[in-house]
Scaffold this motif. Sequence first.
Motif, PDB file in Angstrom:
ATOM      1  N   THR A 207     -10.349 -17.829 -48.639  1.00  0.00           N
ATOM      2  CA  THR A 207     -10.128 -16.894 -49.742  1.00  0.00           C
ATOM      3  C   THR A 207     -10.294 -17.543 -51.111  1.00  0.00           C
ATOM      4  O   THR A 207     -10.484 -16.839 -52.100  1.00  0.00           O
ATOM      5  CB  THR A 207      -8.718 -16.290 -49.650  1.00  0.00           C
ATOM      6  N   LEU A 208     -10.217 -18.872 -51.175  1.00  0.00           N
ATOM      7  CA  LEU A 208     -10.392 -19.545 -52.465  1.00  0.00           C
ATOM      8  C   LEU A 208     -11.872 -19.696 -52.794  1.00  0.00           C
ATOM      9  O   LEU A 208     -12.663 -20.110 -51.938  1.00  0.00           O
ATOM     10  CB  LEU A 208      -9.753 -20.930 -52.447  1.00  0.00           C
ATOM     11  N   ALA A 209     -12.237 -19.373 -54.019  1.00  0.00           N
ATOM     12  CA  ALA A 209     -13.610 -19.563 -54.468  1.00  0.00           C
ATOM     13  C   ALA A 209     -13.937 -21.054 -54.526  1.00  0.00           C
ATOM     14  O   ALA A 209     -13.048 -21.902 -54.658  1.00  0.00           O
ATOM     15  CB  ALA A 209     -13.811 -18.931 -55.837  1.00  0.00           C
ATOM     16  N   LEU A 331      -7.077 -20.436 -46.864  1.00  0.00           N
ATOM     17  CA  LEU A 331      -7.581 -20.810 -48.187  1.00  0.00           C
ATOM     18  C   LEU A 331      -9.003 -21.360 -48.133  1.00  0.00           C
ATOM     19  O   LEU A 331      -9.817 -21.078 -49.031  1.00  0.00           O
ATOM     20  CB  LEU A 331      -6.659 -21.851 -48.821  1.00  0.00           C
ATOM     21  N   PHE A 332      -9.318 -22.146 -47.089  1.00  0.00           N
ATOM     22  CA  PHE A 332     -10.581 -22.888 -47.080  1.00  0.00           C
ATOM     23  C   PHE A 332     -11.528 -22.510 -45.943  1.00  0.00           C
ATOM     24  O   PHE A 332     -12.664 -22.986 -45.910  1.00  0.00           O
ATOM     25  CB  PHE A 332     -10.286 -24.390 -47.014  1.00  0.00           C
ATOM     26  N   GLY A 333     -11.082 -21.681 -45.006  1.00  0.00           N
ATOM     27  CA  GLY A 333     -11.957 -21.238 -43.920  1.00  0.00           C
ATOM     28  C   GLY A 333     -12.012 -22.217 -42.766  1.00  0.00           C
ATOM     29  O   GLY A 333     -11.348 -23.258 -42.744  1.00  0.00           O
ATOM     30  N   SER A 334     -12.837 -21.858 -41.776  1.00  0.00           N
ATOM     31  CA  SER A 334     -12.895 -22.640 -40.536  1.00  0.00           C
ATOM     32  C   SER A 334     -13.870 -23.815 -40.592  1.00  0.00           C
ATOM     33  O   SER A 334     -13.749 -24.749 -39.811  1.00  0.00           O
ATOM     34  CB  SER A 334     -13.278 -21.722 -39.367  1.00  0.00           C
ATOM     35  N   ASP A 335     -14.844 -23.779 -41.493  1.00  0.00           N
ATOM     36  CA  ASP A 335     -15.795 -24.893 -41.593  1.00  0.00           C
ATOM     37  C   ASP A 335     -15.089 -26.148 -42.105  1.00  0.00           C
ATOM     38  O   ASP A 335     -14.404 -26.115 -43.134  1.00  0.00           O
ATOM     39  CB  ASP A 335     -16.939 -24.532 -42.544  1.00  0.00           C
ATOM     40  N   GLY A 336     -15.261 -27.259 -41.393  1.00  0.00           N
ATOM     41  CA  GLY A 336     -14.642 -28.511 -41.813  1.00  0.00           C
ATOM     42  C   GLY A 336     -13.130 -28.519 -41.687  1.00  0.00           C
ATOM     43  O   GLY A 336     -12.449 -29.314 -42.350  1.00  0.00           O
ATOM     44  N   LEU A 392      -3.693 -19.322 -59.020  1.00  0.00           N
ATOM     45  CA  LEU A 392      -5.045 -19.886 -59.107  1.00  0.00           C
ATOM     46  C   LEU A 392      -6.065 -18.947 -58.487  1.00  0.00           C
ATOM     47  O   LEU A 392      -7.116 -18.666 -59.082  1.00  0.00           O
ATOM     48  CB  LEU A 392      -5.077 -21.244 -58.396  1.00  0.00           C
ATOM     49  N   ALA A 393      -5.756 -18.453 -57.296  1.00  0.00           N
ATOM     50  CA  ALA A 393      -6.679 -17.543 -56.617  1.00  0.00           C
ATOM     51  C   ALA A 393      -6.880 -16.266 -57.415  1.00  0.00           C
ATOM     52  O   ALA A 393      -8.002 -15.764 -57.553  1.00  0.00           O
ATOM     53  CB  ALA A 393      -6.146 -17.215 -55.224  1.00  0.00           C
ATOM     54  N   THR A 394      -5.793 -15.745 -58.001  1.00  0.00           N
ATOM     55  CA  THR A 394      -5.881 -14.508 -58.787  1.00  0.00           C
ATOM     56  C   THR A 394      -6.695 -14.718 -60.051  1.00  0.00           C
ATOM     57  O   THR A 394      -7.556 -13.897 -60.407  1.00  0.00           O
ATOM     58  CB  THR A 394      -4.470 -14.018 -59.158  1.00  0.00           C
ATOM     59  N   SER A 399     -11.670 -13.975 -63.213  1.00  0.00           N
ATOM     60  CA  SER A 399     -12.755 -14.548 -64.023  1.00  0.00           C
ATOM     61  C   SER A 399     -14.115 -14.180 -63.449  1.00  0.00           C
ATOM     62  O   SER A 399     -15.057 -13.842 -64.183  1.00  0.00           O
ATOM     63  CB  SER A 399     -12.611 -16.067 -64.092  1.00  0.00           C
ATOM     64  N   GLU A 400     -14.239 -14.229 -62.106  1.00  0.00           N
ATOM     65  CA  GLU A 400     -15.506 -13.893 -61.471  1.00  0.00           C
ATOM     66  C   GLU A 400     -15.837 -12.410 -61.645  1.00  0.00           C
ATOM     67  O   GLU A 400     -16.993 -12.031 -61.826  1.00  0.00           O
ATOM     68  CB  GLU A 400     -15.453 -14.261 -59.989  1.00  0.00           C
TER      69      GLU A 400
END
Length: 410
Positions: A207-209, A331-336, A392-394, A399-400
């Motif tokens: 979910t984090l950019a 926050l960071f997903g399954s990759d790595g 931070l996520a919000t 901003s995006e």
Amino acid sequence: MTERPPIAAIVALGLTQIIGYGTLYYSFSILAPGMSRDLGWPPEAAFGALSVALLIGGFTAPALGKWIDRFGAGRIMTVGSAIAAAALTACALVPGRISFVVALIGIEIASNLVQYGAAFALLVQIRPQAAQRSITYLTLIGGFASTIFWPITTMLHAEMSWQQVYLVFAGLNLLICLPIHAVLSRKMRCNRERSGKASPAKRVEGTLAASARRTGFVLMALSFSLQSLVSSAILVHMVPVLSGLGLGATAALVGTFFGPSQVLSRFTNMLFGGNLPPLKLAIIAAMLMAAAVFLLIPTAPSVVGAIAFAVVFGLGNGLFSIVTGTLPLMLFGSDGYGKLQGRVMAARLIVSATAPFALAYMMGAIGVVWSLALTSAAGGLAVLVLAAIGRLATNVYASEMKAGEAASAT
């Protein structure tokens, strides 16, 4: 369609987690007095050796995390079971102090290869989209490790030396855990060969950019380290802390409420917390742990207050075990994921190795009450850091969105 958790794999891993934590971690406190006596050490020296081993094990965790991503968690856990058996055997047979510490370091390295960090990674690799629920189920089963192995270790040690107990435990890792991990590893490879490379739909996106991930990781590692500091310091010194607050002989009895409370919190989360985001669960866990420690200050030497502390602390610590696996995935997903777990584990283990000594020093220097206040404050700081991750996520998302609107307007 939502993936179903791999129940058979979870049950099998649950058994290996009970054995892994029971033989490599929970048994040590019961066997340590015999170790110190046979090695000619003062009583606390065995725990000092354990702290050194934990510290060195923490430094190896990032490399182990990379291997999990490269070779697969199943293979790494299989090798880890073999190393665990060898290290336990070596610990039982070593002739002197230096070789004992070396063998103990081997046990801690093996722990990183077979306990929750690696098991969570294996569940992510098996079914990424079901991993959050799978991790919750696994921690529920693993929560029985202390309940099962404290009495088992005590019973065995009443009939055997600590060396013989470790040899029995080496056999459990070799004859039960290693085959289970090998079967899970082989099944995962066969599934990949049949289905080919996993489709993008099977991956879990964080979910984090990308622009916020470095800051997000630092904040997450800091919050987990603060919670590990509170957990490790309090668990090691629970009975001395309660005794120092005037609870005397009832201190050990109060501690028995901790384990069942951990299991209760995980079971409750499994039934009712399916829709609760991991970040909110992490904040709840940190709040419970900080509140539990603070609760001791105004209520001591009340037995009711001490029991309330043990229950609330157990609830928070039980949830903390879950979020160490689910929050990084969200926050960071399954990759790595394996590499990420290794980096977080390093920070947590280093803090866990030093926290008991820090609390012991503070209790001697400034007293139990002020030491508890500072420990509770560390837990409160973890809550603030976790809240900062949410902000931070919000902020990044807002901003995006503004940038996208501006681009559309032009």
